[in-house]
Motif scaffolding. Sequence first.
Motif, PDB file in Angstrom:
ATOM      1  N   CYS A 209       0.838  -1.198   0.000  1.00  0.00           N
ATOM      2  CA  CYS A 209       0.000   0.000   0.000  1.00  0.00           C
ATOM      3  C   CYS A 209       0.877   1.253   0.000  1.00  0.00           C
ATOM      4  O   CYS A 209       1.967   1.265   0.584  1.00  0.00           O
ATOM      5  N   PRO A 210       0.419   2.337  -0.622  1.00  0.00           N
ATOM      6  CA  PRO A 210       1.208   3.586  -0.619  1.00  0.00           C
ATOM      7  C   PRO A 210       1.253   4.195   0.781  1.00  0.00           C
ATOM      8  O   PRO A 210       0.281   4.138   1.544  1.00  0.00           O
ATOM      9  N   THR A 211       2.400   4.777   1.094  1.00  0.00           N
ATOM     10  CA  THR A 211       2.595   5.386   2.431  1.00  0.00           C
ATOM     11  C   THR A 211       2.038   6.802   2.497  1.00  0.00           C
ATOM     12  O   THR A 211       1.641   7.267   3.565  1.00  0.00           O
ATOM     13  N   LEU A 212       2.053   7.528   1.373  1.00  0.00           N
ATOM     14  CA  LEU A 212       1.573   8.908   1.335  1.00  0.00           C
ATOM     15  C   LEU A 212       0.291   8.993   0.533  1.00  0.00           C
ATOM     16  O   LEU A 212       0.084   8.243  -0.437  1.00  0.00           O
ATOM     17  N   CYS A 213      -0.584   9.942   0.907  1.00  0.00           N
ATOM     18  CA  CYS A 213      -1.838  10.160   0.176  1.00  0.00           C
ATOM     19  C   CYS A 213      -2.234  11.626   0.308  1.00  0.00           C
ATOM     20  O   CYS A 213      -1.761  12.341   1.193  1.00  0.00           O
ATOM     21  N   ASP A 214      -3.118  12.064  -0.561  1.00  0.00           N
ATOM     22  CA  ASP A 214      -3.603  13.448  -0.584  1.00  0.00           C
ATOM     23  C   ASP A 214      -5.038  13.543  -0.051  1.00  0.00           C
ATOM     24  O   ASP A 214      -5.803  14.432  -0.441  1.00  0.00           O
ATOM     25  N   CYS A 215      -5.411  12.644   0.822  1.00  0.00           N
ATOM     26  CA  CYS A 215      -6.798  12.604   1.297  1.00  0.00           C
ATOM     27  C   CYS A 215      -7.137  13.807   2.178  1.00  0.00           C
ATOM     28  O   CYS A 215      -8.303  14.239   2.218  1.00  0.00           O
ATOM     29  N   TYR A 222     -13.527  11.354   4.750  1.00  0.00           N
ATOM     30  CA  TYR A 222     -14.403  10.855   5.796  1.00  0.00           C
ATOM     31  C   TYR A 222     -13.706  11.100   7.137  1.00  0.00           C
ATOM     32  O   TYR A 222     -12.663  10.498   7.421  1.00  0.00           O
ATOM     33  N   GLY A 223     -14.282  11.959   7.979  1.00  0.00           N
ATOM     34  CA  GLY A 223     -13.626  12.465   9.183  1.00  0.00           C
ATOM     35  C   GLY A 223     -13.131  11.421  10.159  1.00  0.00           C
ATOM     36  O   GLY A 223     -11.960  11.449  10.561  1.00  0.00           O
ATOM     37  N   PRO A 224     -13.960  10.439  10.575  1.00  0.00           N
ATOM     38  CA  PRO A 224     -13.488   9.485  11.579  1.00  0.00           C
ATOM     39  C   PRO A 224     -12.296   8.657  11.133  1.00  0.00           C
ATOM     40  O   PRO A 224     -11.490   8.222  11.960  1.00  0.00           O
ATOM     41  N   VAL A 225     -12.144   8.469   9.850  1.00  0.00           N
ATOM     42  CA  VAL A 225     -11.032   7.649   9.346  1.00  0.00           C
ATOM     43  C   VAL A 225      -9.867   8.521   8.913  1.00  0.00           C
ATOM     44  O   VAL A 225      -8.696   8.133   9.032  1.00  0.00           O
ATOM     45  N   GLY A 226     -10.151   9.692   8.372  1.00  0.00           N
ATOM     46  CA  GLY A 226      -9.101  10.568   7.884  1.00  0.00           C
ATOM     47  C   GLY A 226      -8.682  10.294   6.454  1.00  0.00           C
ATOM     48  O   GLY A 226      -7.643  10.798   6.002  1.00  0.00           O
ATOM     49  N   HIS A 227      -9.473   9.524   5.736  1.00  0.00           N
ATOM     50  CA  HIS A 227      -9.185   9.205   4.330  1.00  0.00           C
ATOM     51  C   HIS A 227     -10.473   9.358   3.506  1.00  0.00           C
ATOM     52  O   HIS A 227     -11.566   9.510   4.066  1.00  0.00           O
ATOM     53  N   VAL A 228     -10.286   9.287   2.207  1.00  0.00           N
ATOM     54  CA  VAL A 228     -11.419   9.442   1.283  1.00  0.00           C
ATOM     55  C   VAL A 228     -12.223   8.151   1.264  1.00  0.00           C
ATOM     56  O   VAL A 228     -11.692   7.075   0.962  1.00  0.00           O
ATOM     57  N   ILE A 229     -13.506   8.233   1.550  1.00  0.00           N
ATOM     58  CA  ILE A 229     -14.483   7.138   1.363  1.00  0.00           C
ATOM     59  C   ILE A 229     -15.737   7.801   0.815  1.00  0.00           C
ATOM     60  O   ILE A 229     -16.457   8.501   1.530  1.00  0.00           O
ATOM     61  N   THR A 230     -15.996   7.591  -0.438  1.00  0.00           N
ATOM     62  CA  THR A 230     -17.102   8.300  -1.093  1.00  0.00           C
ATOM     63  C   THR A 230     -17.689   7.443  -2.201  1.00  0.00           C
ATOM     64  O   THR A 230     -17.017   6.579  -2.782  1.00  0.00           O
ATOM     65  N   GLY A 231     -18.939   7.706  -2.479  1.00  0.00           N
ATOM     66  CA  GLY A 231     -19.613   7.108  -3.626  1.00  0.00           C
ATOM     67  C   GLY A 231     -19.968   8.132  -4.675  1.00  0.00           C
ATOM     68  O   GLY A 231     -20.594   7.804  -5.693  1.00  0.00           O
TER      69      GLY A 231
END
Length: 350
Positions: A209-215, A222-231
Amino acid sequence: MSEFEWIKRLQSAYPLGLNDNILNVGTISKNKSINSFSLFSKRLRNKRSHGIRKNGNLRRKFKRLLSLNDCYTVLQNGGKHKLLSALCSLSVSSLAHIDKECKLILLQSDPLYECACIIESFTDYYLKPFIENVLNKTRNRIKIEFCNKGLDLIDLPKIFNDKNVRRLIPPYFRNTESPLICYKYSKPVRSIVFNYNSISTDLNVIRNCPTLCDCTSSKYIYGPVGHVITGDLNFIQNKNLRNLLRRGPKYRLPIPVDFDDCIKNIVTSLHDYCTKWCRKENAEITALNDWKTKIFSMAMNKICFYDTHPLALPHSPKFNKQNLCKLLEDLKSKFVLVPADKAANNVIII
Protein backbone atom coordinates in the motif's frame (compact mmCIF):
# COMPACT_ATOMS: atom_id res chain seq x y z
CA MET A 1 -97.76 4.19 -63.70
CA SER A 2 -100.27 3.82 -60.86
CA GLU A 3 -101.94 0.52 -59.90
CA PHE A 4 -105.34 1.72 -61.10
CA GLU A 5 -104.08 2.59 -64.60
CA TRP A 6 -102.28 -0.78 -64.85
CA ILE A 7 -105.55 -2.69 -64.07
CA LYS A 8 -107.45 -0.54 -66.55
CA ARG A 9 -105.03 -1.42 -69.36
CA LEU A 10 -105.36 -5.12 -68.60
CA GLN A 11 -109.14 -4.84 -68.70
CA SER A 12 -109.01 -3.25 -72.14
CA ALA A 13 -106.62 -5.98 -73.36
CA TYR A 14 -108.67 -8.88 -71.89
CA PRO A 15 -112.38 -7.80 -71.82
CA LEU A 16 -113.70 -11.32 -71.05
CA GLY A 17 -114.07 -11.12 -67.33
CA LEU A 18 -110.48 -11.16 -66.14
CA ASN A 19 -111.06 -8.83 -63.23
CA ASP A 20 -111.24 -11.52 -60.56
CA ASN A 21 -108.24 -13.41 -61.92
CA ILE A 22 -106.06 -10.31 -62.17
CA LEU A 23 -106.88 -8.97 -58.76
CA ASN A 24 -106.40 -12.36 -57.06
CA VAL A 25 -102.70 -12.98 -57.41
CA GLY A 26 -101.74 -16.62 -58.09
CA THR A 27 -105.11 -17.76 -59.55
CA ILE A 28 -105.29 -19.27 -63.04
CA SER A 29 -108.16 -18.26 -65.33
CA LYS A 30 -110.90 -20.81 -66.09
CA ASN A 31 -111.35 -19.25 -69.52
CA LYS A 32 -109.37 -21.29 -72.08
CA SER A 33 -108.89 -18.33 -74.39
CA ILE A 34 -106.78 -16.55 -71.80
CA ASN A 35 -103.20 -17.60 -70.98
CA SER A 36 -102.42 -16.28 -67.52
CA PHE A 37 -98.71 -17.16 -67.85
CA SER A 38 -98.28 -14.60 -70.60
CA LEU A 39 -98.33 -11.94 -67.90
CA PHE A 40 -94.91 -13.11 -66.65
CA SER A 41 -91.47 -12.91 -68.25
CA LYS A 42 -90.32 -15.85 -70.40
CA ARG A 43 -86.62 -15.42 -69.46
CA LEU A 44 -85.13 -18.56 -67.90
CA ARG A 45 -83.98 -18.32 -64.30
CA ASN A 46 -80.27 -18.64 -63.56
CA LYS A 47 -79.09 -22.02 -62.34
CA ARG A 48 -78.22 -22.20 -58.66
CA SER A 49 -76.23 -24.68 -56.60
CA HIS A 50 -78.88 -24.83 -53.86
CA GLY A 51 -76.23 -25.14 -51.15
CA ILE A 52 -74.31 -28.10 -52.63
CA ARG A 53 -70.70 -27.79 -51.38
CA LYS A 54 -67.72 -28.69 -53.53
CA ASN A 55 -64.78 -30.66 -52.18
CA GLY A 56 -61.76 -28.37 -52.49
CA ASN A 57 -59.19 -30.85 -51.15
CA LEU A 58 -56.25 -30.49 -53.53
CA ARG A 59 -54.59 -33.69 -52.30
CA ARG A 60 -57.76 -35.62 -53.23
CA LYS A 61 -58.01 -33.91 -56.63
CA PHE A 62 -54.35 -34.38 -57.55
CA LYS A 63 -53.86 -37.75 -55.88
CA ARG A 64 -50.40 -39.20 -56.42
CA LEU A 65 -49.72 -42.90 -56.63
CA LEU A 66 -46.12 -44.03 -56.29
CA SER A 67 -44.94 -47.60 -56.57
CA LEU A 68 -41.91 -49.12 -54.92
CA ASN A 69 -39.94 -48.89 -58.17
CA ASP A 70 -40.76 -45.17 -58.45
CA CYS A 71 -39.50 -44.64 -54.90
CA TYR A 72 -36.33 -46.53 -55.75
CA THR A 73 -35.61 -44.22 -58.70
CA VAL A 74 -36.20 -41.17 -56.48
CA LEU A 75 -33.76 -42.57 -53.91
CA GLN A 76 -31.10 -43.22 -56.54
CA ASN A 77 -31.42 -39.79 -58.16
CA GLY A 78 -32.12 -37.48 -55.22
CA GLY A 79 -31.14 -39.36 -52.07
CA LYS A 80 -32.95 -40.05 -48.82
CA HIS A 81 -34.14 -36.45 -48.36
CA LYS A 82 -35.96 -36.40 -51.72
CA LEU A 83 -37.55 -39.78 -51.02
CA LEU A 84 -38.93 -38.78 -47.63
CA SER A 85 -40.17 -35.45 -49.02
CA ALA A 86 -42.03 -37.33 -51.79
CA LEU A 87 -43.60 -39.70 -49.25
CA CYS A 88 -44.89 -36.74 -47.21
CA SER A 89 -46.94 -35.56 -50.19
CA LEU A 90 -48.83 -38.87 -50.48
CA SER A 91 -52.18 -39.68 -48.96
CA VAL A 92 -52.74 -42.33 -46.30
CA SER A 93 -54.18 -44.82 -48.78
CA SER A 94 -51.16 -44.43 -51.08
CA LEU A 95 -48.78 -44.97 -48.16
CA ALA A 96 -50.66 -48.09 -47.14
CA HIS A 97 -50.38 -49.42 -50.71
CA ILE A 98 -46.59 -48.86 -50.78
CA ASP A 99 -46.25 -50.39 -47.31
CA LYS A 100 -47.82 -53.62 -48.56
CA GLU A 101 -45.29 -53.74 -51.41
CA CYS A 102 -42.37 -53.21 -49.01
CA LYS A 103 -43.42 -56.07 -46.74
CA LEU A 104 -43.10 -58.50 -49.65
CA ILE A 105 -39.35 -57.82 -49.93
CA LEU A 106 -37.52 -59.98 -47.41
CA LEU A 107 -34.09 -60.70 -48.92
CA GLN A 108 -31.24 -58.33 -48.20
CA SER A 109 -29.72 -59.14 -51.59
CA ASP A 110 -32.70 -57.54 -53.28
CA PRO A 111 -31.74 -54.08 -54.70
CA LEU A 112 -35.03 -52.67 -53.38
CA TYR A 113 -34.33 -53.80 -49.79
CA GLU A 114 -32.72 -50.52 -48.62
CA CYS A 115 -35.50 -48.42 -50.13
CA ALA A 116 -38.13 -50.69 -48.58
CA CYS A 117 -36.55 -50.33 -45.11
CA ILE A 118 -36.65 -46.52 -45.36
CA ILE A 119 -40.29 -46.56 -46.48
CA GLU A 120 -41.32 -49.00 -43.71
CA SER A 121 -39.72 -46.84 -41.01
CA PHE A 122 -41.64 -43.86 -42.42
CA THR A 123 -45.00 -45.63 -42.69
CA ASP A 124 -44.68 -47.14 -39.20
CA TYR A 125 -44.59 -43.61 -37.81
CA TYR A 126 -47.40 -42.13 -39.96
CA LEU A 127 -49.84 -45.03 -40.36
CA LYS A 128 -49.78 -46.55 -36.88
CA PRO A 129 -51.12 -44.72 -33.81
CA PHE A 130 -48.41 -43.29 -31.58
CA ILE A 131 -48.09 -41.25 -28.40
CA GLU A 132 -46.78 -37.80 -29.18
CA ASN A 133 -43.50 -37.04 -27.46
CA VAL A 134 -43.03 -33.77 -25.59
CA LEU A 135 -39.56 -33.40 -27.11
CA ASN A 136 -41.12 -33.05 -30.56
CA LYS A 137 -42.69 -29.73 -29.47
CA THR A 138 -39.73 -28.27 -27.59
CA ARG A 139 -37.63 -25.55 -29.18
CA ASN A 140 -33.91 -26.28 -29.24
CA ARG A 141 -31.33 -23.57 -28.57
CA ILE A 142 -28.79 -22.22 -31.03
CA LYS A 143 -25.73 -20.50 -29.54
CA ILE A 144 -24.37 -17.41 -31.30
CA GLU A 145 -21.56 -15.19 -30.12
CA PHE A 146 -22.80 -11.62 -29.82
CA CYS A 147 -19.94 -9.78 -31.52
CA ASN A 148 -21.70 -6.41 -32.04
CA LYS A 149 -25.13 -4.82 -32.37
CA GLY A 150 -25.36 -5.81 -36.02
CA LEU A 151 -27.01 -9.04 -34.88
CA ASP A 152 -29.86 -7.01 -33.38
CA LEU A 153 -30.31 -5.21 -36.69
CA ILE A 154 -30.41 -8.48 -38.66
CA ASP A 155 -33.16 -9.73 -36.29
CA LEU A 156 -32.63 -13.50 -36.49
CA PRO A 157 -35.71 -14.47 -34.39
CA LYS A 158 -38.00 -12.81 -36.95
CA ILE A 159 -36.21 -14.64 -39.79
CA PHE A 160 -36.52 -18.02 -38.04
CA ASN A 161 -40.28 -17.54 -37.54
CA ASP A 162 -40.91 -16.35 -41.09
CA LYS A 163 -43.42 -18.57 -42.90
CA ASN A 164 -41.19 -18.87 -45.98
CA VAL A 165 -38.34 -20.15 -43.80
CA ARG A 166 -40.49 -22.53 -41.75
CA ARG A 167 -41.89 -23.98 -44.97
CA LEU A 168 -38.40 -25.21 -45.94
CA ILE A 169 -38.05 -27.42 -42.85
CA PRO A 170 -38.45 -31.01 -44.11
CA PRO A 171 -42.00 -32.22 -43.38
CA TYR A 172 -40.79 -35.65 -42.28
CA PHE A 173 -38.94 -34.11 -39.29
CA ARG A 174 -40.62 -34.97 -36.00
CA ASN A 175 -39.56 -31.70 -34.40
CA THR A 176 -40.26 -28.79 -36.76
CA GLU A 177 -40.11 -25.97 -34.20
CA SER A 178 -37.92 -22.94 -34.94
CA PRO A 179 -34.82 -22.60 -32.71
CA LEU A 180 -34.34 -20.29 -29.74
CA ILE A 181 -31.31 -18.00 -29.85
CA CYS A 182 -28.88 -17.91 -26.93
CA TYR A 183 -26.31 -15.13 -27.28
CA LYS A 184 -22.87 -15.43 -25.76
CA TYR A 185 -21.91 -11.93 -24.64
CA SER A 186 -18.50 -10.44 -23.98
CA LYS A 187 -17.30 -9.80 -20.42
CA PRO A 188 -18.47 -6.61 -18.67
CA VAL A 189 -16.12 -3.93 -17.31
CA ARG A 190 -16.38 -5.37 -13.79
CA SER A 191 -13.12 -7.28 -14.14
CA ILE A 192 -11.15 -4.14 -15.06
CA VAL A 193 -12.86 -1.73 -12.62
CA PHE A 194 -12.75 -3.43 -9.22
CA ASN A 195 -9.50 -4.29 -7.43
CA TYR A 196 -10.71 -5.25 -3.93
CA ASN A 197 -10.16 -8.98 -4.50
CA SER A 198 -6.48 -8.59 -5.32
CA ILE A 199 -5.90 -6.36 -2.27
CA SER A 200 -7.88 -8.50 0.20
CA THR A 201 -5.98 -11.66 -0.84
CA ASP A 202 -2.56 -9.96 -0.78
CA LEU A 203 -0.45 -11.27 2.11
CA ASN A 204 1.87 -8.22 2.03
CA VAL A 205 -0.90 -5.66 1.76
CA ILE A 206 0.74 -3.26 4.25
CA ARG A 207 4.01 -3.27 2.34
CA ASN A 208 2.33 -2.83 -1.07
CA CYS A 209 0.00 0.00 0.00
CA PRO A 210 1.21 3.59 -0.62
CA THR A 211 2.60 5.39 2.43
CA LEU A 212 1.57 8.91 1.33
CA CYS A 213 -1.84 10.16 0.18
CA ASP A 214 -3.60 13.45 -0.58
CA CYS A 215 -6.80 12.60 1.30
CA THR A 216 -6.44 15.45 3.82
CA SER A 217 -6.75 18.10 1.11
CA SER A 218 -9.81 16.49 -0.49
CA LYS A 219 -13.35 17.60 0.26
CA TYR A 220 -14.53 13.97 0.05
CA ILE A 221 -12.62 12.96 3.19
CA TYR A 222 -14.40 10.85 5.80
CA GLY A 223 -13.63 12.47 9.18
CA PRO A 224 -13.49 9.48 11.58
CA VAL A 225 -11.03 7.65 9.35
CA GLY A 226 -9.10 10.57 7.88
CA HIS A 227 -9.18 9.20 4.33
CA VAL A 228 -11.42 9.44 1.28
CA ILE A 229 -14.48 7.14 1.36
CA THR A 230 -17.10 8.30 -1.09
CA GLY A 231 -19.61 7.11 -3.63
CA ASP A 232 -19.76 10.46 -5.39
CA LEU A 233 -18.21 9.93 -8.81
CA ASN A 234 -17.53 13.65 -9.20
CA PHE A 235 -14.39 12.80 -7.28
CA ILE A 236 -12.97 11.50 -10.60
CA GLN A 237 -11.72 14.34 -12.78
CA ASN A 238 -11.64 12.57 -16.14
CA LYS A 239 -15.05 12.84 -17.84
CA ASN A 240 -14.86 9.61 -19.88
CA LEU A 241 -13.84 7.54 -16.87
CA ARG A 242 -16.58 9.13 -14.80
CA ASN A 243 -19.21 8.32 -17.43
CA LEU A 244 -17.97 4.73 -17.61
CA LEU A 245 -18.27 4.19 -13.85
CA ARG A 246 -21.74 5.76 -13.83
CA ARG A 247 -22.94 3.05 -16.19
CA GLY A 248 -22.07 0.42 -13.60
CA PRO A 249 -19.77 -2.63 -13.56
CA LYS A 250 -22.24 -4.68 -15.64
CA TYR A 251 -21.78 -2.36 -18.61
CA ARG A 252 -20.13 -3.80 -21.73
CA LEU A 253 -17.96 -1.58 -23.88
CA PRO A 254 -19.70 -0.96 -27.22
CA ILE A 255 -18.18 -2.39 -30.39
CA PRO A 256 -18.82 -0.70 -33.76
CA VAL A 257 -21.24 -2.48 -36.08
CA ASP A 258 -19.44 -4.92 -38.35
CA PHE A 259 -21.74 -7.09 -40.48
CA ASP A 260 -18.89 -9.30 -41.71
CA ASP A 261 -18.29 -10.60 -38.18
CA CYS A 262 -22.01 -11.12 -37.76
CA ILE A 263 -22.26 -13.24 -40.91
CA LYS A 264 -19.26 -15.36 -39.86
CA ASN A 265 -20.80 -16.10 -36.47
CA ILE A 266 -24.18 -16.90 -38.02
CA VAL A 267 -22.62 -19.28 -40.56
CA THR A 268 -20.59 -21.23 -37.98
CA SER A 269 -23.41 -21.49 -35.43
CA LEU A 270 -26.02 -22.48 -38.04
CA HIS A 271 -23.73 -25.16 -39.47
CA ASP A 272 -23.23 -26.74 -36.04
CA TYR A 273 -26.92 -26.50 -35.21
CA CYS A 274 -28.06 -28.09 -38.49
CA THR A 275 -25.70 -31.05 -38.13
CA LYS A 276 -27.00 -31.76 -34.61
CA TRP A 277 -30.61 -31.36 -35.75
CA CYS A 278 -30.17 -33.77 -38.68
CA ARG A 279 -28.50 -36.36 -36.46
CA LYS A 280 -31.41 -36.23 -34.02
CA GLU A 281 -33.86 -36.80 -36.88
CA ASN A 282 -31.69 -39.54 -38.50
CA ALA A 283 -31.71 -37.56 -41.72
CA GLU A 284 -29.04 -36.55 -44.22
CA ILE A 285 -26.77 -33.66 -43.25
CA THR A 286 -27.80 -31.83 -46.43
CA ALA A 287 -31.52 -31.97 -45.56
CA LEU A 288 -31.50 -28.42 -44.16
CA ASN A 289 -29.44 -26.78 -46.92
CA ASP A 290 -32.46 -24.98 -48.40
CA TRP A 291 -33.44 -23.77 -44.93
CA LYS A 292 -29.94 -22.37 -44.32
CA THR A 293 -29.66 -20.65 -47.70
CA LYS A 294 -33.03 -18.94 -47.21
CA ILE A 295 -31.87 -17.60 -43.81
CA PHE A 296 -28.61 -16.31 -45.33
CA SER A 297 -30.45 -14.59 -48.19
CA MET A 298 -32.86 -12.82 -45.83
CA ALA A 299 -29.98 -11.77 -43.57
CA MET A 300 -28.07 -10.36 -46.56
CA ASN A 301 -31.18 -8.40 -47.60
CA LYS A 302 -31.21 -6.75 -44.16
CA ILE A 303 -27.49 -5.93 -44.45
CA CYS A 304 -27.99 -4.43 -47.93
CA PHE A 305 -30.74 -2.20 -46.52
CA TYR A 306 -28.44 -0.79 -43.81
CA ASP A 307 -25.61 -0.38 -46.32
CA THR A 308 -27.83 1.83 -48.46
CA HIS A 309 -29.32 3.62 -45.41
CA PRO A 310 -26.37 4.32 -43.07
CA LEU A 311 -28.41 6.86 -41.07
CA ALA A 312 -30.57 3.99 -39.77
CA LEU A 313 -27.61 2.54 -37.86
CA PRO A 314 -27.72 3.18 -34.09
CA HIS A 315 -25.25 5.57 -32.49
CA SER A 316 -23.43 4.23 -29.42
CA PRO A 317 -21.07 6.09 -27.08
CA LYS A 318 -17.41 5.76 -28.01
CA PHE A 319 -14.89 4.72 -25.38
CA ASN A 320 -11.17 4.28 -25.97
CA LYS A 321 -10.40 1.10 -24.07
CA GLN A 322 -6.63 1.64 -23.84
CA ASN A 323 -6.92 5.14 -22.39
CA LEU A 324 -9.59 4.02 -19.93
CA CYS A 325 -7.41 1.12 -18.75
CA LYS A 326 -4.50 3.49 -18.12
CA LEU A 327 -6.70 5.89 -16.16
CA LEU A 328 -8.15 3.03 -14.13
CA GLU A 329 -4.69 1.70 -13.30
CA ASP A 330 -3.62 5.13 -12.02
CA LEU A 331 -6.78 5.35 -9.92
CA LYS A 332 -6.42 1.81 -8.54
CA SER A 333 -2.79 2.44 -7.56
CA LYS A 334 -4.01 4.97 -4.97
CA PHE A 335 -7.55 3.83 -4.12
CA VAL A 336 -9.63 0.65 -3.77
CA LEU A 337 -12.81 0.37 -5.84
CA VAL A 338 -15.56 -1.64 -4.12
CA PRO A 339 -19.20 -2.38 -5.12
CA ALA A 340 -21.84 -0.97 -2.80
CA ASP A 341 -23.85 -3.42 -0.70
CA LYS A 342 -27.34 -4.18 -2.22
CA ALA A 343 -26.55 -1.77 -5.05
CA ALA A 344 -24.22 -3.63 -7.38
CA ASN A 345 -24.16 -0.85 -10.00
CA ASN A 346 -22.79 1.69 -7.53
CA VAL A 347 -19.03 2.06 -6.95
CA ILE A 348 -17.41 3.19 -3.70
CA ILE A 349 -13.92 4.68 -3.75
CA ILE A 350 -11.79 4.02 -0.65
